[in-house]
Design a protein around this motif. Structure first.
Motif, PDB file in Angstrom:
ATOM      1  N   UNK A  56       1.991   3.456  -9.261  1.00 27.69           N
ATOM      2  CA  UNK A  56       3.219   2.802  -8.375  1.00 27.69           C
ATOM      3  C   UNK A  56       3.455   3.934  -7.075  1.00 27.69           C
ATOM      4  N   UNK A  57       3.984   2.018  -6.462  1.00 28.12           N
ATOM      5  CA  UNK A  57       4.034   2.575  -4.885  1.00 28.12           C
ATOM      6  C   UNK A  57       5.269   2.702  -4.510  1.00 28.12           C
ATOM      7  N   UNK A  58       5.754   4.187  -4.807  1.00 30.33           N
ATOM      8  CA  UNK A  58       7.171   4.380  -4.776  1.00 30.33           C
ATOM      9  C   UNK A  58       8.278   4.286  -3.288  1.00 30.33           C
ATOM     10  N   UNK A  64       4.932  -1.873  -8.817  1.00 23.43           N
ATOM     11  CA  UNK A  64       3.092  -0.879  -9.240  1.00 23.43           C
ATOM     12  C   UNK A  64       1.838  -2.132  -8.711  1.00 23.43           C
ATOM     13  N   UNK A  65       1.112  -1.559  -7.749  1.00 22.97           N
ATOM     14  CA  UNK A  65       0.024  -2.411  -7.249  1.00 22.97           C
ATOM     15  C   UNK A  65      -1.295  -1.896  -8.162  1.00 22.97           C
ATOM     16  N   UNK A  66      -2.784  -2.519  -8.513  1.00 22.97           N
ATOM     17  CA  UNK A  66      -3.397  -3.194  -8.556  1.00 22.97           C
ATOM     18  C   UNK A  66      -4.286  -2.550  -7.541  1.00 22.97           C
ATOM     19  N   UNK A  67      -5.112  -1.832  -7.770  1.00 21.49           N
ATOM     20  CA  UNK A  67      -6.309  -1.344  -7.072  1.00 21.49           C
ATOM     21  C   UNK A  67      -7.539  -1.506  -7.891  1.00 21.49           C
ATOM     22  N   UNK A 119      -4.681  -4.048  -4.185  1.00 24.09           N
ATOM     23  CA  UNK A 119      -2.970  -4.942  -3.743  1.00 24.09           C
ATOM     24  C   UNK A 119      -2.498  -3.597  -2.362  1.00 24.09           C
ATOM     25  N   UNK A 120      -1.194  -4.697  -1.945  1.00 24.00           N
ATOM     26  CA  UNK A 120      -0.519  -3.351  -0.547  1.00 24.00           C
ATOM     27  C   UNK A 120      -1.484  -3.502   0.924  1.00 24.00           C
ATOM     28  N   UNK A 121       0.156  -4.199   1.059  1.00 24.27           N
ATOM     29  CA  UNK A 121       0.251  -4.595   2.864  1.00 24.27           C
ATOM     30  C   UNK A 121      -0.202  -3.238   3.696  1.00 24.27           C
ATOM     31  N   UNK A 126      -0.538   9.528  -0.668  1.00 23.04           N
ATOM     32  CA  UNK A 126      -0.165   9.768  -1.745  1.00 23.04           C
ATOM     33  C   UNK A 126      -0.319   8.494  -3.020  1.00 23.04           C
ATOM     34  N   UNK A 127      -0.139   7.056  -2.391  1.00 19.17           N
ATOM     35  CA  UNK A 127      -1.459   6.324  -2.770  1.00 19.17           C
ATOM     36  C   UNK A 127      -2.496   6.520  -2.970  1.00 19.17           C
TER      37      UNK A 127
END
Length: 281
Positions: A56-58, A64-67, A119-121, A126-127
């Motif tokens: 979860x990208x708080x 939620x982001x997939x990795x 995923x994620x720009x 923390x991620x």
């Protein structure tokens, strides 16, 4: 890299025009440049068992982001790799190929959110931590955890949170102080001190000061755990003075200098790889 060049140009223009910098500094600090895979890396990933997990990208997207994660081999001895900033699992290619020459091993690596094809720009420590924790819960605690740069701090925080530990840690050019690394990034493009302080104040508000002052020296509390640390005294990304502070506070950590290896190029260093294999054999 095109995105990072644009961000740097925007920051410099804002400095020249005396306009608001904080939103641009978030991009400068938290955008992780992504280099394309080269053919041997593509071939390595094609040999892996692949999967994805969610974190979860708080603080950025609030979703939620997939990795992505990758597993090579079916051996009993699990070895997990955590990459550094602006990196990806495939950047361990030389080390992964070397580890796979050993008997009875299984090698696990992943692309943190905002890195590689995950995923994620924007990304942040923390991620990374949440990704390490998710993977540890999925595969179990490995025998060995190897990390590069920011990944070393992510490993330590995740292990602290989960209250588990591998049989051995290996850290390669670990970052010791996150805030100082942020400052170095902003200094490199000429961000004025007052603009930096405004960014850090916004940072503290957004993250509730959760890790703006994180230092590996104070986070690390694994007494008696075999830990090997590889470094380069000439490393400007992970300065030697910070590393000396860490090693003085934790004298049971074994270390070795590979001067001239470079902060990132050290992952390809034949002496480093040979020493890692020797430790594990």
């Amino acid at each position: 890299m095109k995105t990072m060049r644009r961000i740097v140009a925007d920051v410099k223009a804002a400095i020249q025009n005396n306009t608001e910098l904080t939103p641009l500094l978030w991009q400068l600090i938290c955008h992780s440049p992504q280099m394309p895979l080269w053919l041997p890396q593509k071939e390595l990933l094609a040999k892996a068992e692949t999967g994805s997990l969610k974190v979860f990208d708080q603080y950025f997207t609030q979703r939620e982001l997939n990795f992505n994660y990758f597993i090579w081999g079916e051996g009993r001895r699990k070895i997990m790799l955590t990459h550094g900033w602006a990196s990806k699992a495939a950047d361990f290619i030389e080390l992964i190929n070397a580890l796979l020459t050993m008997d009875d091993v299984q090698v696990i690596a992943f692309d943190a959110p905002g890195n590689g094809k995950s995923e994620g720009a924007l990304s942040n420590l923390l991620l990374y931590v949440e990704a390490v924790k998710a993977l540890l819960k999925h595969i179990g605690t490995p025998e060995v955890m190897i990390a590069h740069s920011l990944g070393a701090m992510a490993n330590v925080i995740a292990l602290n949170d989960l209250k588990v530990a591998p049989r051995q840690l290996i850290s390669i050019t670990p970052l010791i102080r996150v805030k100082e690394n942020f400052k170095a990034t902003m200094n490199s493009v000429g961000v004025p001190e007052e603009a930096q302080e405004a960014f850090f104040e916004d940072f503290r508000k957004r993250f509730d000061d959760h890790f703006s002052h994180f230092r590996l020296t104070t986070l690390y509390n694994f007494k008696g755990l075999p830990h090997f640390l590889a470094y380069d005294e000439e490393d400007h990304i992970a300065p030697f003075e910070y590393l000396q502070e860490f090693l003085s506070a934790h004298p049971d950590v074994k270390s070795k200098a590979y001067n001239g290896a470079g902060h990132d190029r050290i992952l390809k260093n034949e002496e480093v790889i040979a020493d890692v294999l020797s430790l594990l054999e």
